[in-house]
Design a protein around this motif. Structure first.
Motif, mmCIF file in Angstrom:
data_model
loop_
_atom_site.group_PDB
_atom_site.id
_atom_site.type_symbol
_atom_site.label_atom_id
_atom_site.label_comp_id
_atom_site.label_asym_id
_atom_site.label_seq_id
_atom_site.Cartn_x
_atom_site.Cartn_y
_atom_site.Cartn_z
ATOM 1 N N UNK A 188 -7.430 -3.873 6.885
ATOM 2 C CA UNK A 188 -6.004 -3.696 7.168
ATOM 3 C C UNK A 188 -5.540 -2.252 7.112
ATOM 4 N N UNK A 189 -6.466 -1.303 7.061
ATOM 5 C CA UNK A 189 -6.108 0.121 6.997
ATOM 6 C C UNK A 189 -5.706 0.626 8.381
ATOM 7 N N UNK A 190 -4.619 1.400 8.449
ATOM 8 C CA UNK A 190 -4.157 1.915 9.748
ATOM 9 C C UNK A 190 -5.129 2.930 10.328
ATOM 10 N N UNK A 191 -6.021 3.467 9.490
ATOM 11 C CA UNK A 191 -6.985 4.464 9.969
ATOM 12 C C UNK A 191 -8.324 3.841 10.365
ATOM 13 N N UNK A 192 -8.413 2.523 10.291
ATOM 14 C CA UNK A 192 -9.665 1.851 10.642
ATOM 15 C C UNK A 192 -9.976 2.063 12.129
ATOM 16 N N UNK B 240 -3.929 10.091 13.530
ATOM 17 C CA UNK B 240 -4.226 11.340 12.841
ATOM 18 C C UNK B 240 -4.030 11.158 11.338
ATOM 19 N N UNK B 241 -4.954 11.698 10.552
ATOM 20 C CA UNK B 241 -4.870 11.617 9.093
ATOM 21 C C UNK B 241 -4.341 12.946 8.571
ATOM 22 N N UNK B 242 -3.158 12.948 8.016
ATOM 23 C CA UNK B 242 -2.511 14.190 7.584
ATOM 24 C C UNK B 242 -2.386 14.316 6.070
ATOM 25 N N UNK B 243 -2.808 13.285 5.319
ATOM 26 C CA UNK B 243 -2.770 13.370 3.864
ATOM 27 C C UNK B 243 -3.971 12.638 3.283
#
Length: 285
Positions: free
Chosen positions: A71-75, A4-7
């Motif tokens: 390397x992005x955690x949201x990838x 989940x993207x919260x910011x």
């Protein structure tokens, strides 16, 4: 499972700052932040958009067609060849009176549900929704819901075409994608203004107010409703949190910041699940 993207990072005119979901609402997003929000991972330039929800916490999601860096955690990996529709024709489908009645009843039922019940309903619908994958595109016509703005009832949902579902919107959830479309509006009546040939019901939810307009076309279609709107004011003065539900067309207000909702016929709105004729009859007894 996606994280989940919260910011998000707000970047505009040299300004860069981090924003939490709780700091944004639909109005501020559309007015200030849209197109200027980015992933918070260093060197990741994926754009983000704000998603407002009434049944679950609001959140950010990745902009359509944008991708996060390796390397992005949201990838996440996009699924190719998902079902596509090549809409060669657009067919306008008018709504039958029966579908309007059912939509208004369902909207009122939703207005009476708690946030917990709405969340359970959402989860149940997600479980029942089947995931499908199709290669290629299927050619077919697109069905577009329209309102019959006069008394001519010919051609209603003709040819066996039922048309898409009527989308329901709380008054605070309207956005630019709804403009020009038919929607079911839900909210609480704040005030009512009326003359012999027009009326405006101010419908509110949270911090947003929408003017529901009844113009010349409405009274031409439903002359029996003239002189009855004062009963709504009487009712809201006696009751607490009176629910409005209506089927109508969304317009952008002239000031450009708010939205208007236009109703064209008497059977296209209810006051606390009653038609205005029923409400007038209640006070006339």
């Amino acid at each position: 499972m996606p994280v989940s993207i919260t910011s998000a990072l707000y970047k505009k005119d040299g300004e860069v700052r981090e924003l939490r979901v709780s700091e944004i609402d639909s109005e501020s997003y559309n007015k200030y932040y849209k197109g200027h929000l980015f992933c918070t991972t260093p060197n990741c330039e994926a754009r983000l958009e704000f998603v407002y929800s009434t049944s679950k916490p609001s959140y950010f999601r990745t902009w359509k067609h944008d991708n996060h860096i390796e390397n992005c955690i949201y990838r996440f990996e996009r699924i190719e060849n998902r079902a596509g529709i090549n809409t060669q024709y657009i067919i306008d489908v008018e709504i039958s009176p029966e579908r309007k009645r059912k939509a208004l009843k369902e909207a009122y039922r939703l207005s009476q549900m708690t946030e917990e019940e709405l969340e359970q309903r959402r989860k149940k619908r997600n479980l029942n929704r089947k995931k499908t994958k199709t290669v290629g595109k299927k050619k077919r016509e697109a069905l577009n819901i329209v309102l019959n703005k006069n008394n001519n009832e010919s051609g209603l949902e003709s040819g066996g075409r039922r048309g898409p579902n009527l989308l329901k919107r709380n008054a605070d959830a309207l956005n630019d994608s709804d403009v020009g479309k038919v929607r079911v509006l839900i909210g609480f009546i704040k005030d009512v203004q009326y003359t012999e040939s027009s009326a405006i019901i101010k419908v509110q939810r949270k911090n947003k107010t929408v003017d529901v307009k009844f113009e010349e076309a409405f009274f031409a279609n439903s002359p029996d409703y003239q002189g009855l709107f004062h009963y709504i004011r009487k009712y809201i003065n006696e009751q607490n949190k009176v629910v409005f539900t209506g089927v109508g067309e969304v317009r952008k207000a002239k000031n450009g910041d708010n939205y208007e909702f236009v109703v064209y016929k008497g059977d296209e709105f209810t006051i606390e699940n009653m038609s205005l004729l029923m409400l007038a009859s209640y006070y006339s007894r």
